[in-house]
Motif scaffolding. Structure first.
Motif, mmCIF file in Angstrom:
data_model
loop_
_atom_site.group_PDB
_atom_site.id
_atom_site.type_symbol
_atom_site.label_atom_id
_atom_site.label_comp_id
_atom_site.label_asym_id
_atom_site.label_seq_id
_atom_site.Cartn_x
_atom_site.Cartn_y
_atom_site.Cartn_z
ATOM 1 N N UNK A 11 26.319 44.665 32.335
ATOM 2 C CA UNK A 11 27.272 43.673 31.831
ATOM 3 C C UNK A 11 28.448 43.466 32.784
ATOM 4 N N UNK A 12 28.660 44.425 33.728
ATOM 5 C CA UNK A 12 29.786 44.280 34.651
ATOM 6 C C UNK A 12 29.472 43.167 35.651
ATOM 7 N N UNK A 13 30.464 42.323 35.973
ATOM 8 C CA UNK A 13 30.186 41.175 36.855
ATOM 9 C C UNK A 13 30.102 41.576 38.333
ATOM 10 N N UNK A 14 29.452 40.748 39.161
ATOM 11 C CA UNK A 14 29.459 40.920 40.610
ATOM 12 C C UNK A 14 30.869 40.644 41.136
ATOM 13 N N UNK A 15 31.189 41.267 42.271
ATOM 14 C CA UNK A 15 32.471 40.991 42.914
ATOM 15 C C UNK A 15 33.357 42.216 42.942
ATOM 16 N N UNK A 16 34.657 41.993 43.229
ATOM 17 C CA UNK A 16 35.614 43.094 43.393
ATOM 18 C C UNK A 16 35.622 43.989 42.162
ATOM 19 N N UNK A 17 35.695 45.290 42.381
ATOM 20 C CA UNK A 17 35.782 46.264 41.290
ATOM 21 C C UNK A 17 37.226 46.377 40.819
ATOM 22 N N UNK A 18 38.163 46.390 41.775
ATOM 23 C CA UNK A 18 39.582 46.360 41.403
ATOM 24 C C UNK A 18 40.287 45.279 42.216
ATOM 25 N N UNK A 19 41.336 44.663 41.665
ATOM 26 C CA UNK A 19 42.016 43.570 42.362
ATOM 27 C C UNK A 19 42.888 44.109 43.488
ATOM 28 N N UNK A 20 43.229 43.270 44.476
ATOM 29 C CA UNK A 20 44.146 43.698 45.528
ATOM 30 C C UNK A 20 45.507 44.043 44.931
ATOM 31 N N UNK A 21 46.238 44.922 45.589
ATOM 32 C CA UNK A 21 47.616 45.181 45.168
ATOM 33 C C UNK A 21 48.533 44.445 46.148
ATOM 34 N N UNK A 22 49.781 44.155 45.745
ATOM 35 C CA UNK A 22 50.703 43.519 46.697
ATOM 36 C C UNK A 22 50.849 44.389 47.943
ATOM 37 N N UNK A 23 50.951 43.748 49.112
ATOM 38 C CA UNK A 23 51.031 44.518 50.367
ATOM 39 C C UNK A 23 52.204 45.485 50.361
ATOM 40 N N UNK A 24 53.277 45.108 49.640
ATOM 41 C CA UNK A 24 54.458 45.984 49.576
ATOM 42 C C UNK A 24 54.135 47.296 48.859
#
Ligand code: NHW
Ligand code: EN5
Length: 388
Positions: A20-33
């Protein structure tokens, strides 16, 4: 079970079955800071060291570290022996980052004791072209094994990749980790069967004599396909078109532009070889094949110290049958004195391996993506990516 890998955004063994988990990133990017600004701590005797591959002395140190401590087969008979020129090629593609060539030195002696590298790449997964790092040449000196240095190297390269606003990576390994997108087998085609048998790379088959074996693997002296010739700089545009349209059919493949093709496929002696078929009538470029050169040191043999191996790289057969094209690749590899021609069962390779007398090896190669899920994985034949 995997104290380190359990903490990382990779497919975990426990949820591979969860469709059921979708294709693509597992976790989102964090702000570069929010990306950690300073290097991860190393044991007190060691320091981080960004490697300058323009520096011949450094390159020689890296070569020596890998030549003595990098990957071996399961019976420790052979060890990869990437040449200095190959390492320079592998680590300096278009737009590479110097900060991703990461060494660890002993503070006192300045001796290089560990290494990990990343290079930037655009990799397509289904219809999603993703900027990734390709991670390779992870190596810890034999005397420093099992001290949990590898997770520190992996965290540090991850941090430096994140600093470039890149959040995914691709890598291969001979060992099983959480979780392969696919598992490939190595196949081997003897070119110099007597030497391969003498060093223990292969064995005399049952009811086979040496002279019958030599005859079995004989090849013509020169390529058979009319118009078969080495790739040149002027071919880059045509080869890029051929390769892009070919790789489009795979689920996971690199997204190469002309600069990438010039870097990765233009021939460099004893590093990468590329051939194409130019139609004698129309001068159109119809087919393409390539291999890279990766010798192995022969450990503990009185007669031989290295095996010269060619590894199948990217091949595109449009007009010439793939089997015939790869037979010509074997012929030029034999002319150039390679002992063995290796290939993975990726892309369409199943279609020539048995017919051209490749035999299955005892090694596997697992492919991984970091922070990118592909539901249920893919088959080797759906993979259009070859890492060095
Ligand atoms: S694969 C070739 C790797 N190199 C070799 O095999 C050379 C010979 N071996 C060694 O030098 C191609 C050492 O044995 C190494 C491990 C350094 C392999 N990949 O320090 P500890 C590549 O270069 C985990 C990933 O005590 P050690 C690809 C192991 O599962 N992880 O072990 C590299 C355990 O974690 P766990 C590996 O033997 C991809 C932990 O390391 C691994 O002294 C890297 C043990 O560490 C491997 N090949 O050193 C990942 N081998 O959780 C990139 C072992 O199980 C990820 N381990 O407890 C992406 C990063 C970038 C992201 C960007 C967004
Ligand atoms: C990251 N880029 O195991 C790479 N090689 O089969 C890191 N076997 O050479 C991961 N054991 O089968 C690399 N001969 C993982 C691979 C590590 C190296 C490795 C295997 C691949 C290999 C040889 C030698 C085996 C020696 C004893 C092998 C059989 C050849 C035979 C020729 C004639 C027809 C049948 C097969």
């Amino acid at each position: 079970r995997h104290k380190f890998w359990e903490t990382q955004p990779v497919g975990q063994f426990r949820d591979v079955a969860d469709g059921s988990l979708p294709d693509g990133a597992i976790e989102p990017p964090t702000p570069l800071s929010e990306v950690r600004a300073d290097p991860y701590p190393l044991p007190a005797a060691f320091e981080w060291f960004t490697c300058d591959l323009d520096d011949d002395a450094l390159l020689a140190d890296l070569y020596a570290l890998l030549a003595h401590n990098y990957v071996e087969d399961d019976e420790n008979m052979f060890r990869f022996n990437y040449s200095p020129a190959f390492l320079r090629w592998a680590l300096r593609p278009p737009s590479f980052f110097r900060a991703w060539h990461i060494g660890v030195r002993a503070k006192e002696s300045k001796k290089l004791v560990a290494f990990i590298s990343g290079i930037p790449a655009r990799i397509r997964a289904r219809d999603d072209v993703v900027r990734m790092a390709e991670i390779n040449f992870l190596c810890v000196h034999k005397k420093l094994r099992s001290k949990r240095l590898a997770p520190v190297l992996i965290r540090e390269v991850t941090r430096r990749v994140h600093q470039e606003n890149i959040w995914q990576a691709a890598y291969t390994a001979g060992v099983v980790l959480p979780t392969p997108i696919t598992t490939c087998r190595y196949w081997h085609r003897s070119l110099n069967p007597k030497k391969l048998i003498d060093v223990g790379f292969s064995r005399l088959g049952p009811r086979m004599t040496m002279s019958r074996t030599v005859r079995l693997y004989k090849l013509p002296d020169a390529p058979l396909t009319p118009g078969f010739r080495q790739m040149e700089l002027r071919d880059v545009a045509a080869v890029t078109r051929l390769l892009r349209s070919y790789l489009a059919r795979y689920v996971v493949a690199p997204d190469f532009d002309e600069l990438d093709v010039e870097h990765w496929l233009l021939p460099q002696e004893d590093v990468v070889d590329s051939y194409l078929v130019e139609s004698p009538e129309t001068h159109e470029i119809t087919d393409f094949c390539s291999f890279y050169t990766l010798p192995s040191s022969v450990l503990n043999n009185a007669t031989y110290s290295t095996l010269k191996a060619a590894y199948s790289y990217y091949n595109v057969a449009v007009k010439t049958p793939l089997q015939q094209l790869m037979n010509d690749a074997l012929i030029v590899a034999k002319q150039k004195n390679y002992d063995v021609f290796n290939a993975l069962d990726v892309m369409e390779n199943e279609g020539f391996l048995k017919e051209l007398k490749f035999g299955p090896g005892d090694g596997q190669l697992h492919y991984y993506l970091y922070n990118y899920r592909i539901r249920n994985g893919i088959k080797p034949s759906e993979l259009g990516l070859v890492l060095l």
